[in-house]
Design an enzyme around this catalytic site. Sequence first.
Site, PDB file in Angstrom:
ATOM      1  N   HIS A   1       2.120   2.088  -3.481  1.00 22.17           N
ATOM      2  CA  HIS A   1       1.173   2.815  -4.332  1.00 22.17           C
ATOM      3  C   HIS A   1       1.346   4.324  -4.166  1.00 22.17           C
ATOM      4  O   HIS A   1       1.331   5.077  -5.147  1.00 22.17           O
ATOM      5  CB  HIS A   1      -0.269   2.442  -3.968  1.00 22.17           C
ATOM      6  CG  HIS A   1      -0.759   1.176  -4.592  1.00 22.17           C
ATOM      7  ND1 HIS A   1      -0.668   0.910  -5.939  1.00 22.17           N
ATOM      8  CD2 HIS A   1      -1.381   0.092  -4.036  1.00 22.17           C
ATOM      9  CE1 HIS A   1      -1.204  -0.266  -6.201  1.00 22.17           C
ATOM     10  NE2 HIS A   1      -1.634  -0.794  -5.060  1.00 22.17           N
TER      11      HIS A   1
ATOM     12  N   GLU B   1       0.828  -1.214   0.000  1.00 22.58           N
ATOM     13  CA  GLU B   1       0.000   0.000   0.000  1.00 22.58           C
ATOM     14  C   GLU B   1       0.860   1.260   0.000  1.00 22.58           C
ATOM     15  O   GLU B   1       0.549   2.232  -0.700  1.00 22.58           O
ATOM     16  CB  GLU B   1      -0.945  -0.012   1.204  1.00 22.58           C
ATOM     17  CG  GLU B   1      -1.931  -1.177   1.226  1.00 22.58           C
ATOM     18  CD  GLU B   1      -2.783  -1.273  -0.028  1.00 22.58           C
ATOM     19  OE1 GLU B   1      -2.999  -0.243  -0.698  1.00 22.58           O
ATOM     20  OE2 GLU B   1      -3.237  -2.390  -0.344  1.00 22.58           O
TER      21      GLU B   1
END
Length: 269
Positions: free
Chosen positions: A138, A135
């Site tokens: 990203h 995450e």
Amino acid sequence: MKKIILIVAIFLGVTACKTNPFTGKKIMNFYPNSQIFPTAFAQYDQFLGENKVITGTADANRVTKVGQRISSAAERWLTANGYPGYLKDYKWEYNLVDDKTVNAWCMPGGKIVFYTGILPITQSERGIAVVMGHEVAHALADHGAQRMSAGMVQQGLAVAGNIAIKDEKARGAFNQYYGVGSNILGMLPFSRSHETEADRIGLQIMAIAGYDPTEAADLWRRMKANSGGQAPPEFMSTHPSNDTRIANLTAWAPLAKQEAAKFGVVSFR
């Protein structure tokens, strides 16, 4: 129509000037951090205000601890590779939210949420590190801004097509097929490439943070088992298939350990 496409191509060439530090490739990003971060931060605060945030528990503390280690490892890598100050506008925050959904996410600028529903699958600090690394990757690679930019291009080409095609019947056919075609041949592969990139960057960062990258393939085996095999064909999905991810992560784990060794990390949690 060709002239319009040429103008769009020139525009993209001029604006796609930011470099992804992890790949060295130019990326399409029309949104500077100064524009996208304040909006993301406000949306994050609103989300926290509307959901039950868990604090002070062992799980919540673990999410924060892993997040801090992952973000610190990212900063170490970026500084060592010629990108000091790359994260200066990031405002890292890690929160655990009471929700049975098997998910976690990181907004542009480093605002992270883990749902309690994913913890039975992560199982351990190492499992949390796999998800956290993915995450955070990203956000580091500006995937959110890139998706927005790609959506702008998709819309722009649709408008250009409608302007250029004068015949009403032909315009109707264009509109009928453009949405499906641009999605399957453009937006979905674009999204899958981001997920693959985040897997690889995240694996590297978690290893530098001291977490064993071989855990990543194991976590996705658990994800696959949890899904019960219910998934669309890969070409119709925003994400690579579980099997593709497992194969990639297995192949990349030794490379992630080699990268971690450059930072003196040779044993893993």
